[in-house]
Design an enzyme around this catalytic site. Structure first.
Site, mmCIF file in Angstrom:
data_model
loop_
_atom_site.group_PDB
_atom_site.id
_atom_site.type_symbol
_atom_site.label_atom_id
_atom_site.label_comp_id
_atom_site.label_asym_id
_atom_site.label_seq_id
_atom_site.Cartn_x
_atom_site.Cartn_y
_atom_site.Cartn_z
ATOM 1 N NE ARG A 287 58.242 28.214 100.155
ATOM 2 C CZ ARG A 287 58.615 29.635 98.713
ATOM 3 N NH1 ARG A 287 59.658 29.645 98.662
ATOM 4 N NH2 ARG A 287 57.408 30.725 99.085
ATOM 5 C CG ASP B 161 54.715 27.251 97.727
ATOM 6 O OD1 ASP B 161 53.708 28.321 97.890
ATOM 7 O OD2 ASP B 161 55.773 27.217 98.680
ATOM 8 C CG ASP C 245 60.650 24.673 97.161
ATOM 9 O OD1 ASP C 245 61.531 24.528 96.588
ATOM 10 O OD2 ASP C 245 59.727 25.317 97.024
ATOM 11 C CE1 TYR D 36 50.594 24.897 103.716
ATOM 12 C CE2 TYR D 36 50.890 25.973 106.972
ATOM 13 C CZ TYR D 36 50.298 25.939 104.767
ATOM 14 O OH TYR D 36 50.117 27.423 104.235
#
Length: 297
Positions: free
Chosen positions: A172, A38, A80, A66
């Site tokens: 997300r 992203d 987000d 992550y």
């Protein structure tokens, strides 16, 4: 130059933009990424250069890692921090409730892909439809949250967490789902990808560092093709097979390789990485068929 660069992608840059920059730095058009990250996220983005572009498909399915931040009490249209706040709640939740919720979203779970994603429906990306104000039904998809743990919790409002997950997982949506599970709202307020298979954040390199390197230095930071796919099994064949495998001919193998049937494997011969092959079985006998050969190109 042939190999994979472990790029640290900065926030605000698309994966396509990163490929464009790497093309200019390495002075070659033969560049491709191994799955998008992203634009609002930072971190590991492996980029294939030269012959290594032929292995990108083998890096798409590796696990991703992550570190993110979940902010509770609000939801946004994009799930987000880039989006517009569309809901809010003053509900207080406890540390135990947050821990319990995180534990619920482990293992095999189903996610509904967000509208603001690059998934295509009838040839059009979902985020393009979302920007037109459209919302369409999306089928839930199974993903695997292999690891998940809370690293820090600020007043039960901002939660820093780590997760290791399968291909296709939306962090997300993970944040949004936890917010809903807690009876409030939640959105992903920060995201850094710290691992893509064997590519880790501690070994990544920035665009600015690459720009300041000479050709010799650029070559030195490339991960060799076979090392980039070291998550795959490997076999070493006798030198007698060399001519056959570099020409793509079928090679009969002993039964000791039966455990590798139907797997993509790295093939070596004469102490050289030859390419990627697959062992298939015909009439109860094992045969190696090369899918990609890198020697002699």
């Amino acid at each position: 130059m042939d190999g994979v660069i472990n790029l640290f992608k900065p926030r605000g840059m698309t994966s396509h933009d990163a490929v464009y920059v790497i093309r200019k730095i390495f002075k070659t058009k033969k560049v491709g990424h191994t799955g998008t990250l992203d634009p609002n996220a930072t971190g590991v983005l492996p980029i294939c250069i030269g012959k290594a572009t032929r292995i990108s498909e083998y890096l798409l399915g590796v696990d991703k890692e992550y570190i993110g931040e979940l902010t509770l009490g609000f939801s946004t249209d994009t799930q987000d921090s880039d989006g517009v706040i569309i809901n809010s709640s003053k509900k207080e939740v406890t540390e135990k409730e947050i821990n319990d919720s995180f534990n619920k979203f482990k293992g095999l779970i189903y996610q509904i892909p967000p509208m603001y994603s690059a998934l295509k429906v009838d040839g059009k990306k979902l985020y393009e439809l979302a920007r037109e104000g459209k919302t369409i039904e999306r089928a839930p998809r199974e993903v695997n949250i292999k690891e998940s743990k809370i690293l820090n919790n600020y007043n039960n409002k901002e939660i820093i967490f780590y997760t290791k997950c399968s291909r296709g997982t939306y962090i997300r949506t993970f944040c949004d789902d936890i917010g809903n599970d807690l009876g409030t709202y939640g959105y992903m307020s920060y995201l850094m990808r710290v691992g893509v298979g064997n590519f880790k954040i501690e070994n990544s390199i920035s665009i600015e560092a690459l720009r300041n390197m000479c050709e010799r230095e650029l070559y030195s930071v490339l991960t060799p093709i076979d090392i980039a796919i070291s998550h795959m099994e490997k076999i070493n064949l006798d030198s007698d097979y060399y001519k056959k495998i570099i020409n793509g001919a079928l090679v009969k193998l002993d039964n000791e390789y039966s455990s590798l049937i139907d797997l993509d494997i790295r093939v070596y011969c004469k102490d050289k990485f030859i390419g990627i092959g697959k062992i298939n079985q015909f009439n109860n006998e094992n045969y190696l068929k090369m899918n990609k050969v890198f020697i002699g190109e």
